[in-house]
Design a protein around this motif. Structure first.
Motif, PDB file in Angstrom:
ATOM      1  N   LEU A 104      11.500 -25.156 -81.865  1.00 25.82           N
ATOM      2  CA  LEU A 104      11.613 -23.711 -81.623  1.00 25.82           C
ATOM      3  C   LEU A 104      10.835 -22.910 -82.657  1.00 25.82           C
ATOM      4  CD1 LEU A 104      15.457 -23.568 -80.878  1.00 25.82           C
ATOM      5  CD2 LEU A 104      13.585 -23.845 -79.246  1.00 25.82           C
ATOM      6  N   ASN A 105      10.834 -23.397 -83.899  1.00 32.14           N
ATOM      7  CA  ASN A 105      10.114 -22.703 -84.964  1.00 32.14           C
ATOM      8  C   ASN A 105       8.629 -22.626 -84.629  1.00 32.14           C
ATOM      9  OD1 ASN A 105      12.566 -22.767 -86.224  1.00 32.14           O
ATOM     10  ND2 ASN A 105      12.025 -24.308 -87.740  1.00 32.14           N
ATOM     11  N   GLY A 106       8.063 -21.428 -84.738  1.00 29.91           N
ATOM     12  CA  GLY A 106       6.660 -21.233 -84.433  1.00 29.91           C
ATOM     13  C   GLY A 106       6.398 -20.871 -82.982  1.00 29.91           C
ATOM     14  N   ILE A 107       7.399 -21.025 -82.133  1.00 30.72           N
ATOM     15  CA  ILE A 107       7.281 -20.672 -80.710  1.00 30.72           C
ATOM     16  C   ILE A 107       8.037 -19.385 -80.408  1.00 30.72           C
ATOM     17  CG2 ILE A 107       7.894 -21.366 -78.363  1.00 30.72           C
ATOM     18  CD1 ILE A 107       5.426 -22.774 -79.485  1.00 30.72           C
ATOM     19  N   ILE A 108       9.268 -19.273 -80.882  1.00 33.58           N
ATOM     20  CA  ILE A 108      10.036 -18.041 -80.694  1.00 33.58           C
ATOM     21  C   ILE A 108       9.595 -17.048 -81.761  1.00 33.58           C
ATOM     22  CG2 ILE A 108      12.322 -16.990 -80.640  1.00 33.58           C
ATOM     23  CD1 ILE A 108      13.470 -19.625 -79.747  1.00 33.58           C
ATOM     24  N   LEU A 109       8.993 -15.963 -81.329  1.00 31.23           N
ATOM     25  CA  LEU A 109       8.462 -14.971 -82.252  1.00 31.23           C
ATOM     26  C   LEU A 109       9.525 -13.949 -82.643  1.00 31.23           C
ATOM     27  CD1 LEU A 109       5.023 -14.399 -80.452  1.00 31.23           C
ATOM     28  CD2 LEU A 109       5.649 -16.133 -82.156  1.00 31.23           C
ATOM     29  N   ALA A 110       9.217 -13.157 -83.663  1.00 31.70           N
ATOM     30  CA  ALA A 110      10.210 -12.256 -84.240  1.00 31.70           C
ATOM     31  C   ALA A 110      10.759 -11.256 -83.231  1.00 31.70           C
ATOM     32  CB  ALA A 110       9.606 -11.512 -85.438  1.00 31.70           C
ATOM     33  N   ASP A 111       9.932 -10.815 -82.286  1.00 31.33           N
ATOM     34  CA  ASP A 111      10.369  -9.804 -81.324  1.00 31.33           C
ATOM     35  C   ASP A 111      10.753 -10.391 -79.968  1.00 31.33           C
ATOM     36  OD1 ASP A 111       7.827 -10.572 -80.663  1.00 31.33           O
ATOM     37  OD2 ASP A 111       7.084  -8.555 -80.237  1.00 31.33           O
ATOM     38  N   ASP A 112      10.900 -11.717 -79.887  1.00 34.47           N
ATOM     39  CA  ASP A 112      11.250 -12.372 -78.628  1.00 34.47           C
ATOM     40  C   ASP A 112      12.749 -12.319 -78.362  1.00 34.47           C
ATOM     41  OD1 ASP A 112       8.855 -13.250 -77.480  1.00 34.47           O
ATOM     42  OD2 ASP A 112       8.795 -15.060 -78.724  1.00 34.47           O
ATOM     43  N   TYR A 113      13.093 -12.235 -77.088  1.00 33.90           N
ATOM     44  CA  TYR A 113      14.446 -12.541 -76.626  1.00 33.90           C
ATOM     45  C   TYR A 113      14.314 -13.330 -75.332  1.00 33.90           C
ATOM     46  CZ  TYR A 113      19.126 -12.521 -74.788  1.00 33.90           C
ATOM     47  OH  TYR A 113      20.342 -12.940 -74.292  1.00 33.90           O
ATOM     48  N   PHE A 114      15.029 -14.470 -75.253  1.00 35.44           N
ATOM     49  CA  PHE A 114      15.035 -15.286 -74.049  1.00 35.44           C
ATOM     50  C   PHE A 114      16.464 -15.424 -73.539  1.00 35.44           C
ATOM     51  CE2 PHE A 114      11.254 -16.802 -76.353  1.00 35.44           C
ATOM     52  CZ  PHE A 114      10.288 -16.642 -75.355  1.00 35.44           C
TER      53      PHE A 114
END
Length: 245
Positions: free
Chosen positions: A115-125
């Motif tokens: 997940l690290n490096g894929i989920i960005l700071a402004d992401d919500y899933f």
């Protein structure tokens, strides 16, 4: 099936890459979609671009992003460590007008992370799906295949399924992969509704649920679900968890 039910008219894979059985993959997406409906306090599965899904390891086939975007109109991000697989997936997305504006692909540049490096700071899933590498090595994959042939009364047969190295095996197999995903997931508790993964071996469920319980002690409340999916004689298990924030 992709052409008839999902309006996908271009879908080609390089030799040696995993060609997934569509019904089983669709089954996963629909079971997981029920969790999204629950997340939205709805009796119906929410549709439209406001719902976002992340597929960990989309592969060259890009099947989960295709199914989710075509079934529900969701925005989907697919992650992948294999550059060639990612390029093929992007070609499929670009070649199908039905997928326009719905699927984004991201390369995982640090293979030791999930997940690290894929989920960005402004992401919500709302949802993460994952079909992890099942085996610990090529030798294990071959051994399992030989057992299948022996049950059919045959020997010395080649592998009866395709798949690249990263699609089929990794150090520690699915147990290590999902365990790492669970550990990393805590950092994204407020950015993800439901984390989910397929689990191929029943013996791994108990160990993974125990790990989630440990995470709960450190974090707080975790909602854990174990969902059995059945298609004919084939059954599979879906492990899902969410942090109650």
């Amino acid at each position: 099936m992709l052409a008839s039910y999902y309006q996908i008219h271009f879908w080609q894979l390089p030799e040696g890459y995993l060609c997934p059985p569509i019904p089983g993959r669709a089954d996963y997406v629909h079971y997981a979609a029920d969790l999204v409906a629950e997340l939205h306090d709805s009796n119906e599965i929410p549709k439209g671009k406001h719902v976002r899904m992340l597929d960990i390891g989309c592969g060259a086939n890009c099947i989960y992003p295709i199914l989710a975007s075509r079934s529900f109109g969701w925005q989907v991000v697919g992650s992948e460590v294999d550059r060639q697989a990612l390029a093929v997936a992007q070609t499929i997305v670009n070649a199908n007008p039905a997928l326009k504006g719905l699927i984004t692909l991201r390369q995982q540049h640090a293979p030791k992370h999930i997940l690290n490096g894929i989920i960005l700071a402004d992401d919500y899933f709302d949802l993460i799906v994952c079909n992890p590498p099942f085996y610990t090595s090529a030798a294990e994959a071959q051994a399992v295949n030989q057992q299948k042939w022996q049950k059919l009364g045959k020997t010395n047969q080649g592998r009866n399924f395709a798949g690249s190295n990263r699609e089929l095996w990794c150090d520690g197999g699915e147990l290590a992969f999902i365990s790492k995903m669970i550990i990393e997931s805590q950092a994204y508790a407020k950015q993800v509704g439901w984390f989910t993964s397929l689990v191929s071996q029943q013996k791994h469920h108990k160990l993974l649920v125990a790990l989630l319980a440990q995470q709960a002690k450190a974090y707080g409340a975790i909602d854990i679900r174990q969902i059995k999916m059945q298609q004919g004689q084939k059954s599979s298990q879906l492990l899902a968890w969410r942090f109650v924030v």
